[in-house]
Design an enzyme around this catalytic site. Structure first.
Site, mmCIF file in Angstrom:
data_model
loop_
_atom_site.group_PDB
_atom_site.id
_atom_site.type_symbol
_atom_site.label_atom_id
_atom_site.label_comp_id
_atom_site.label_asym_id
_atom_site.label_seq_id
_atom_site.Cartn_x
_atom_site.Cartn_y
_atom_site.Cartn_z
ATOM 1 N N ASP A 196 -89.758 44.858 -67.429
ATOM 2 C CA ASP A 196 -89.445 43.521 -66.966
ATOM 3 C C ASP A 196 -88.341 43.002 -67.890
ATOM 4 O O ASP A 196 -88.134 43.547 -68.977
ATOM 5 C CB ASP A 196 -90.701 42.643 -67.064
ATOM 6 C CG ASP A 196 -90.417 41.191 -66.718
ATOM 7 O OD1 ASP A 196 -89.885 40.942 -65.626
ATOM 8 O OD2 ASP A 196 -90.719 40.316 -67.551
ATOM 9 N N ASP A 218 -87.071 39.103 -68.359
ATOM 10 C CA ASP A 218 -87.344 37.835 -69.036
ATOM 11 C C ASP A 218 -88.665 37.887 -69.785
ATOM 12 O O ASP A 218 -89.708 38.168 -69.209
ATOM 13 C CB ASP A 218 -87.386 36.691 -68.012
ATOM 14 C CG ASP A 218 -86.023 36.428 -67.390
ATOM 15 O OD1 ASP A 218 -85.144 35.941 -68.103
ATOM 16 O OD2 ASP A 218 -85.854 36.732 -66.193
ATOM 17 N N ASP A 242 -94.603 41.286 -69.357
ATOM 18 C CA ASP A 242 -95.258 40.234 -70.141
ATOM 19 C C ASP A 242 -96.081 39.265 -69.311
ATOM 20 O O ASP A 242 -96.611 38.294 -69.852
ATOM 21 C CB ASP A 242 -94.203 39.443 -70.925
ATOM 22 C CG ASP A 242 -93.309 38.614 -69.999
ATOM 23 O OD1 ASP A 242 -92.744 39.198 -69.053
ATOM 24 O OD2 ASP A 242 -93.174 37.396 -70.213
#
Length: 211
Positions: free
Chosen positions: A9, A11, A161
């Site tokens: 991922d 961001d 995250d």
């Protein structure tokens, strides 16, 4: 060591964009009809799943794509100023040196990701970048990448995250490493039962060896 295809991922996992995203989100709060995010609010949101965050915000599901588009456009002006998560650059370089293939799947724009990677001298590390416009559409993108690049399920690992990263990886039947340095808290990530849960990028190589 078996070479893996490690899909990140962007961001909160590779790029430290949280503060910038909060500022942008607060600027758009009145227009989209949600409460501005205070530090106390952010602490609460971090302990909610991705679906719970949307429900809590009160934003119509139909308006989310428009909000995401506006956020990405606003982030474009700041992206080159942002920095990688502390320790992630070193971890990525080490993974690449071990022969692993690295890629990115993100709901951010490909233009923003490319600009960030170039500004931080990370662009040579990644083999592919895929941008998806839907909040919960990562499973489809993962499956498309696996098919297009002829990647076996046992070779692929997703690193993210947020709870939606865990959810997407499980639906795609690939291993997932959840990281606690991004948006969601360790507690809510653990509730989703990722294959691995780590607290610092330096742990990535060891965990990949065990996958």
């Amino acid at each position: 060591m078996i070479q893996k295809v490690i899909i990140f991922d962007f961001d909160g996992t590779v790029a430290d964009t949280l503060d910038a995203l909060v500022v942008i989100a607060n600027r758009l709060a009145e227009e989209f009809g949600y409460i501005p995010i205070t530090p106390e609010e952010l602490a609460l949101l971090r302990n909610l799943s991705s679906r719970e965050v949307i429900k809590y915000s009160g934003i119509s599901v139909f308006r989310i794509p428009f909000l995401v588009k506006r956020v990405k456009a606003a982030l474009k002006n700041k992206i080159k100023e942002l920095k990688p998560i502390s320790g992630i650059k070193e971890a990525l370089i080490e993974l690449k040196s071990e022969g692993h293939r690295l890629g990115i799947i993100t709901s951010n724009s490909q233009e923003n990701v490319v600009a960030f990677l170039k500004a931080n001298e990370l662009d040579a590390l990644f083999e592919f970048i895929y941008s998806g416009v839907t909040i919960f559409g990562k499973t489809t993108i993962i499956n498309n990448i696996l098919k297009q690049k002829q990647i076996k399920l046992q070779e692929a690992i997703y690193v993210g995250d947020e709870t939606r990263d865990i959810e997407a990886s499980k639906k795609a039947n690939i291993k997932v490493i959840a990281v606690t340095w991004g948006f969601n808290s360790q507690a809510v990530l653990a509730e989703q039962n990722p294959d691995f849960l780590i607290n610092h990028p330096s742990q990535l190589l060891e965990v990949v060896k065990r996958c």
